[in-house]
Structure formats: structure tokens, C-alpha cells
Design an enzyme around this catalytic site. Sequence first.
Site, PDB file in Angstrom:
ATOM      1  CG  ASP A   1      -7.591  22.575  25.914  1.00 18.67           C
ATOM      2  OD1 ASP A   1      -7.877  22.282  27.088  1.00 18.67           O
ATOM      3  OD2 ASP A   1      -7.588  23.732  25.473  1.00 18.67           O
TER       4      ASP A   1
ATOM      5  CD  GLU B   1       9.908  -6.076 -15.376  1.00 19.43           C
ATOM      6  OE1 GLU B   1      11.030  -5.530 -15.315  1.00 19.43           O
ATOM      7  OE2 GLU B   1       8.855  -5.445 -15.551  1.00 19.43           O
TER       8      GLU B   1
ATOM      9  CG  ASN C   1      10.407  -1.422 -15.583  1.00 19.14           C
ATOM     10  OD1 ASN C   1       9.746  -2.435 -15.388  1.00 19.14           O
ATOM     11  ND2 ASN C   1      11.661  -1.321 -15.191  1.00 19.14           N
TER      12      ASN C   1
END
Length: 895
Positions: free
Chosen positions: A334, A699, A724
Site C-alpha cells: 500500500d 563418525e 554428540n
Amino acid sequence: MAGNHTNDTSQPWAEGADEVLAHFGSDPEKGLSHRDVHRQREIHGLNRLEEARTRGPLGILLDQFKSLVILILMAAALAALAFDREVEAIAIGVALLVNGAVGFVMEYQAIRSMAALKRLGMMKAQVRRGGRETTVPVESLVPGDVVLLAAGDQVPADLRLVQAEGLACDESALTGESVPVFKDVPAVESGAGLAERRNMAFKGTAITQGTAVGLVTATGMHTELGRVASMVQAAEGDLTPLERRLEYLGRRLVALTFLVAVLVAAMGLIAGRPLMAMLETAIALAVAAVPEGLPVVATVALARGMHRMAARNAVVKRLVAVESLGAATTILSDKTGTLTENRMTVSLIAVSGEEFTRDPASGEFRLDNQTLSLEENGRLRRSLETAVLCNNIEGGDQAGGDPTEMALIQAGEDAGISRSALLEQCPEVREEPFSSESMKMATVHADGSAYRYTIKGAPDAVIECCTAVAREQVDQSLDDAVRREWMERNDTLAESGLRVLALADKHADNPDEAPYEDLTLVGLIGLFDPPRAGVRDAVAACRHAGIRVLMVTGDQPATAAHIAHKLGITGKDEPPPVHGSALKSPEDLTASERERVLAASVFARVSPEQKLDLVALHQQAGAVVAMTGDGINDAPALKKADVGVAMGQRGTDVAREAADMVLRDDAFTTIVAAIRHGRTIFDNIRRFIVYLLSGNLGEIMAVSAAAAAGAPLPLLPLQILYINFVNDVLPCLALGMGRSEETVMRRPPRKRSEALVTRAGWFAVFGYGFIIAASALAAMAVAMLGLGLPTEAAVTVSFLTFGFARLWHIFNMRSADSGLWNNPITRNPFVWLSIAVGLGLLVAAVYLPVLGDVLGTVNPGLAGWVTVLVFSLLPVVIVQPMKQARLLWEGRWID
């Protein structure tokens, strides 16, 4: 005292307004007392619908142990106990508890963050309480409250109307009635159906026009909307596209991981390794490959990014909007209040044969540089009186009113015309509200024994209804030639960037005549709305980011074109603005018409319904559309757009409810900032996915290679779990909280269909994983063969190499376009914190006796530590020059 009226048994529509007020003990002018409000709330509770039950802390904690991966870990712990491996069982149990605790904290914080964001968008209602008008949260409404309604409001509870002025409600969501229903006050039959209760306004419906005062008769689940909600069983919400992508990625990884785990276990058994050791290793690899914390980390990253957006005045209501923001290719914006300041000032008034300019500092009107008084020019007075009378400002109070209306009132005040004084002389008896269809409004005022009609609106719409034009002495007939002259004057004013309104009037013997017939054109009034600061730069930033900015406005084409050019939305060779009258529904457009509309950057005299068609047209062309809106009728287009953006200051409740994002400052620059944040959030999620997968894949590669070769395994099962824990939590969170790269708005938008991990991303995952695995295996080989370390010490070296390499690997997550030393990764304090904590945990794994015994680590000695340091740095040493070489090859270099 308020009555203890029960919400669900009365039929207030069948009783007179006074009877209903007496029943609730309420006064339409004063409302309930604060004591009565408190009493009613104790009886009826909060005014809100029941939502799907939010998980509490206990539920969140239990959910941490429901995933497939956690069940595998539990099975591994039970298997360890069955084989008398208590240490491994305890270690796995500790890993389970730590993972659960970390997941719980992150998810709980994310849920609290989302709740805080939801509170930012809490709806309000205007009420009378204790004899005063005040604004309160919708949830605090109680039966007996007196609520004030106006066009654009969403009805906050079921209301019995006690006063109504031209009120119409959109009840389509409740009754299916597509046409707004006009309301009045008189009682209806007790057996009247929902659609026939003309004196009721129902919760969740929208006020499309008029004003009213209503008495709350039902709240929360006792409203008609609540009755519908109670019939629908609560169901879990759909997953967002991001959640679906993460789930899909997780399923693929689970399948791949189990395949790898089975192969590794089989190769180990063939090589003569113990069954239990290979079972533990296979399970540990399964755990290693599946990033079970990924959804939680993604949620935290989204919540963090959404809070950053909120700090920039963009309140994102739906998570999916973050994805769409990052992919936006087209913004339908707008003009008024978004691209401009919505701070209107009257610049001039044009009458027949003359043009009065207004000094912005003093407010005085001038003709040929001579200050005028109203006594000197009757047409100037007539124009200002028309503008002041044909106005929606209540009682002359300008606070919080429409900027155009305020500017007209101010111009009158500066010239000595007070609206309140004028209304005493000419009281208003009727109003024909402005509509986007007619593009004009009218008010009718008693003027002695006659009635004075005042009209203002779009010049083409008003001039079309005029049959005469005001002159100093006698009004002149308005023929086609004179009409064309006035339209040319209008075009000239609009081309200079002014918003132009036409003023007209007439006198009649009664107030019920058609307001838009046989009018006299009084003049044109030009208002200036300056462009917002920073918008031109924001538009340029969008262009560099591959995003088209289109202006969609109800203003005149010439005015829109002037502002668009000034802001850089259009250039020299841009096609002219498309007028709303030339817009058709997408299915009715010919190929050439479709091409012309898609090529245009400015659309003028566009209705809210046509905004919906524009959104659909650009979406059909493959665009991801963000659209701004503030009106009631903008709601369908806001919902249709990929990202609906509502205005927080001047937007209606209905628009804000339909939107995905609400701008608290109504500024276009905030949309661009939100797009930048949306891209950054998605980049961060991609970044830590690649980081997680590449490290975990490294891994798997190393253990698989060692099992296939019959060599000692470079990682023990518990060491995999520990790595981890060290590398999959804090580093990922740190990456998720990273700030924008300098280049984030200098690249084209991504495609909506683009996967979380692209083909290039998978190449990076496998490449990074291979380098990490090769570095760890080489470190173990050097430790065993070069340094002559025993197997236990060599495995410790490979374990530490893995841990350290994955910590340094976080620096590989910078994009090739960012600086080598100065980039979002190196500037992120959370990255350095995660590395410091990770280093401490890895050193503790060697030097804390209990932890070392559990993990099977030993002190590798000075030579072993040097080996760890050298080989753990290899992934960074190899990858960083490759990134810089790519830039050099492309003819770019970033320090």
C-alpha cells in the site's frame, strides 16, 4: 449491581434494550462498576475460546523420551545390563537424562517465547466502565460490559445492541451469509434464527460500516462462536513446511542409519569382533547419525529470530511466515502510511479560476503571495466548511483519527473554522459512509429550514455527480467541456504528488434525498503526504535482493506514479500505472493483458477485491507474494498472500487477525528488515543442519572404514555418545543464533520448493564428513604406527581428534561470500562460548578419572596432544583455502 445472568439460557434479542440493560444491571453511558466487573469475571471466567491444550512442563519433559532414537538408547542400556555391563548402562542412562534435560530446557524456552509473541498481538476492546471510556484486553470482557464498536473492529463477544448508526456486520464466517447484514436495535421474535437476530453482534464477526454501542450478553465458550467451537473436537495443528521437511529428513536419515548400522555390525562380526561390542557400536552409530535435537534447535532458532523481528516492530504470528519471508519475490505494498508517512497536510485549494496555496508553517492561505481571510473569498470559506463538515472526526477530537480527516480539520481550525462550532450551527442528521465502491462520502446537516449536503471523495467520482460548479457570485452550469477542464486540473495536481479530493455540496428540503445527485462542485483540495524516511533505500535493497516492489493504492494514477518514481519503485522505461478499472479476474485476462499487468509496478484506484486478484495472478506466475493491508476487505487478500502483512497502527482488527505478520510501526522498511531476518533464520537452520550431518557422517565413515578393514575402531560406543553431546547442542544453538551475513540481501530469493539440504549441501555434507573421518583415522594411524602408542591411547587420540575437529568445523559454516576473518561465525559470541565449553568437556574426558574410566580414555601424552591438535585442524586448513580459491576463480576476494 450487575445481575448474575447466565450466559447460555437467555434470549436477549427478544427483549427490549432497556430490559436487557436492567437485567445485567448496566448503564449504557457508564457501564459496569469495577466491582461488578470483578464479580462477573469470577462467575463467567475469561472471554476466550478453549484452545488445544498447551503442554505443561511435565508433558514437555516426557516428550523428550518418546522419540525412536531415545527408545533405541533405552534398549541399548537394557542390553548392557543384561550382559553385566553396568558402567555402559549407567553411562547411557546419564546420556539419556542429559539429552532429556537439554531438550526440555530448549523446548520450554521456545514455547515461552512463542507465548510472549502471542501476547504482543493480543486484541483490545473499547468499553465504558465506571463512567469512563477505556481500552481493555478482549479476554477481560464480562457479561454486562458496554462495548463501543466502529467500522474495522472485530466483535469481541456476543453483544445486544443498544445503539446503532448505519451498522453492518460481516457474519459470513458464522452464518455463511456473504452479504454484510445491517443491524438495528428493536427486539425480534424469541425463536429468531441466528441470521435473523438483527439486534445482536456476534463474537468473531467483523464490523464493515457504521458505529454502535453493545451490551455483552455472552463471553468465551458461551458465545455463538464458542458453541460452534465446542462441537469440533480439538485436533493437533498441521505441521509447518519447515517441520515437515525436518521430519522427512529425519525419516530418511533413520533408514540410512539403520542400513549402515547393520552393515557395520555385520562387517565387525565377520572380522571376529565381539557380538556385544558390535551391537553397542551399531546402536551408537544409529544415535550418531540421527540429529534428534534438530527440531528443538530449529524451534529455538525460529523463536530467537522472531524475537529479533519483534524488536524491529514486526510481530510474526505464524512460524510458516518466516519461511515464506525468506523466499518472498514480490511485495504488494500500500502507499499511504506504508511507503509514505500518513501525515497529511493541506497544501492548496483549487476553485473555479483561482488556486489558494497554504503556508505549511502558519497555516494561512495565499493567493498571488497575498494572505487571504475568509471574509475576502467566499469560495475559500465554502470549500473549508465543506471539508470540515464532511468529516468523520468525532466532536472535533483529532486524537487518533484518520490523517486525511485530521488534516482537513486542522486546515479549517487554522483559518478560524471550528468543527464543533460549525456543528452547533449545522448539526449532522445523516451520514453516508465512505465506501471503496463509490469512492466518496456525504454528510447531511440541518441548516435553518433546509438541509445542507456536503460531499467529498475521489475527483472523478465526485465530478461525475456534479451538474454545476461554484462561482463567486452565481454557480455555473457544469457541461462536459468544463468537466474535462476540472479533470485536467486534477491530473496536474496529482502529477505533482498531491492526494486530491473533490468537494461538493447541495441544499434540499429534506434529509433523505439521494446524496450524490445534482451536486455543485465546490473545488479541489490537495494534500501532501511525504515519503517515509529510508523507504527509497529499502526499495533499492529489495531490488538488489531480487525482490520486486509493487505499489497498490486506491489513490489516483498520477499521484501514485509520482510517489513511485520518487521512491525508486519505477524508472524511466517503466510502463504506466494500471488503473483498477482495467483489472479483471485472472481467468478473464487475455495473454497480452496478463503480460501487461505482470509487468506493471504501480496499480491505482484498486479495490480490496482487486488486490485479491493481483495476489492470485502473481502467485500463478510463480511469485512468492507478501502483501500489506489494513482494511476489513483486505483480509481475504492477506490470507491469500504467502505472507500477509497487516498494519499495527492503522490496521483493523480483522486485517490483523488475517495476517501472518503485524507491523507495529506500519513502515515499509520494517517489511524489508523482516525479510532479511527471515532469510537469516533459514540460512542458520541450513547451516547447523549441514554442521550436524557432516560431523555425524564423519563418525559413521570412520567407524565403517575401520570395521571393514578389521582395524581397531576409532571411536567406542560411549565416546560416540559423548562427542554428540559435546558437538550437537551448544555449537548448533550458537549457529542458530547467528546474525545476518552482509550478502544476505544481495542474492536472489530461494525457491519455495527448494529442499532444506540442496544437492550442493549434500555434496558439502559428504565432503566435510570425509575430511573429518580421514583426519581422525590418520591421527589414530600416526599415534599407533608413528608414535607407537598402545591401542587405548591411539583410540583416545582419534576420539579427541573427532571432538576437536568438529569444534573447529563450525568455522567452515561461513558462506564463501563472507570474510575469512570477519564473518557472522567469528562475530558470534555464542560460537566462542560453545567452543570454550566444548574444549573443557573434551579435556575433562581425559583428566577426570571417573569420566575417563567410563569413556575408556587415557592421557595420550604431549606427542598425542600435538597429533590431536594438528589433525583436528586439517578440516579447517583444507576447507578455508578452497572457499577463498572459489572466490579467486570467480574474480572476487573477501578479506
